[in-house]
Write a protein that holds these residues in place. Structure first.
Motif, PDB file in Angstrom:
ATOM      1  N   GLY A 107      12.572 -46.904 -63.043  1.00 22.91           N
ATOM      2  CA  GLY A 107      12.192 -45.909 -64.046  1.00 22.91           C
ATOM      3  C   GLY A 107      11.611 -44.683 -63.377  1.00 22.91           C
ATOM      4  O   GLY A 107      11.675 -44.535 -62.160  1.00 22.91           O
ATOM      5  N   ALA A 108      11.050 -43.779 -64.196  1.00 15.38           N
ATOM      6  CA  ALA A 108      10.554 -42.511 -63.663  1.00 15.38           C
ATOM      7  C   ALA A 108       9.170 -42.183 -64.201  1.00 15.38           C
ATOM      8  O   ALA A 108       8.736 -42.708 -65.227  1.00 15.38           O
ATOM      9  N   GLU A 109       8.507 -41.295 -63.480  1.00 12.99           N
ATOM     10  CA  GLU A 109       7.221 -40.769 -63.915  1.00 12.99           C
ATOM     11  C   GLU A 109       7.238 -39.256 -63.748  1.00 12.99           C
ATOM     12  O   GLU A 109       8.017 -38.714 -62.965  1.00 12.99           O
TER      13      GLU A 109
ATOM     14  N   PRO B  64      10.601 -41.483 -58.951  1.00 17.97           N
ATOM     15  CA  PRO B  64      10.559 -42.910 -59.285  1.00 17.97           C
ATOM     16  C   PRO B  64       9.134 -43.335 -59.636  1.00 17.97           C
ATOM     17  O   PRO B  64       8.174 -42.954 -58.960  1.00 17.97           O
ATOM     18  N   ALA B  65       9.011 -44.086 -60.714  1.00 21.76           N
ATOM     19  CA  ALA B  65       7.695 -44.558 -61.159  1.00 21.76           C
ATOM     20  C   ALA B  65       7.197 -45.660 -60.233  1.00 21.76           C
ATOM     21  O   ALA B  65       7.968 -46.473 -59.733  1.00 21.76           O
TER      22      ALA B  65
ATOM     23  N   LEU C  12       4.725 -47.686 -63.752  1.00 21.55           N
ATOM     24  CA  LEU C  12       5.834 -48.622 -63.865  1.00 21.55           C
ATOM     25  C   LEU C  12       5.510 -49.735 -64.869  1.00 21.55           C
ATOM     26  O   LEU C  12       6.347 -50.123 -65.684  1.00 21.55           O
ATOM     27  N   ALA C  13       4.278 -50.238 -64.831  1.00 23.14           N
ATOM     28  CA  ALA C  13       3.862 -51.287 -65.762  1.00 23.14           C
ATOM     29  C   ALA C  13       3.841 -50.760 -67.200  1.00 23.14           C
ATOM     30  O   ALA C  13       4.259 -51.459 -68.132  1.00 23.14           O
ATOM     31  N   VAL C  14       3.372 -49.543 -67.398  1.00 17.49           N
ATOM     32  CA  VAL C  14       3.356 -48.942 -68.736  1.00 17.49           C
ATOM     33  C   VAL C  14       4.786 -48.770 -69.244  1.00 17.49           C
ATOM     34  O   VAL C  14       5.081 -49.035 -70.413  1.00 17.49           O
TER      35      VAL C  14
END
Length: 148
Positions: free
Chosen positions: A30-32, A115-116, A121-123
């Protein structure tokens, strides 16, 4: 680094949001989003896996930053869309760099989608779980990013 076209920006963003930038086998791709003003970080959040180009303003991209869940419902993470609201990135310049995308925003701030990792990543995983609890109609509504 050279400036990206609108299509290159969109393709890169989609890859980051969906986790296609990660190596196979990554359990939580995922991404942030990280926003800086000068050299100071002013915002960091996971990004939901959906984005939308603005029809009227091509330089605007709609995203949904995710800070934290609103708690648990039936022992599953729950989110409140009045808190986890859609946001617009009004991009002046976009460039690809080191596995992410760098944006100069019209506000003068800089944003990076990357990239998260860690808590973001947990959220994101919790948000993904919450999305599976929604009806198909509600999920389509949330992913459309045209209202909160």
């Amino acid at each position: 680094m050279s400036n990206l076209t609108a299509d290159q920006l969109w393709n890169g963003l989609t890859e980051l949001l969906t986790g296609h930038h990660e190596a196979a086998g990554d359990e939580l791709p995922g991404a942030e989003l990280v926003v800086t003003d000068g050299k100071q970080e002013v915002f960091r959040a996971a990004l939901a896996r959906h984005a939308r180009r603005d029809r009227d303003e091509p330089a605007v991209i709609w995203i949904r930053p995710i800070m934290a869940s609103a708690g648990l419902e039936d022992d599953l993470p729950a989110f409140d869309l009045s808190i986890v609201r859609r946001r617009a990135l009004h991009v002046a310049v976009a460039q690809a760099s080191e596995g992410g995308l760098n944006f100069e925003l019209v506000t003068g701030q800089h944003a990076r989608v990357q990239p998260a990792r860690g808590i973001q990543l947990a959220v994101l995983q919790d948000f993904d779980t919450w999305m599976t609890t929604l009806t198909l109609e509600r999920r389509i509504e949330v992913e459309a990013l045209d209202s909160d």
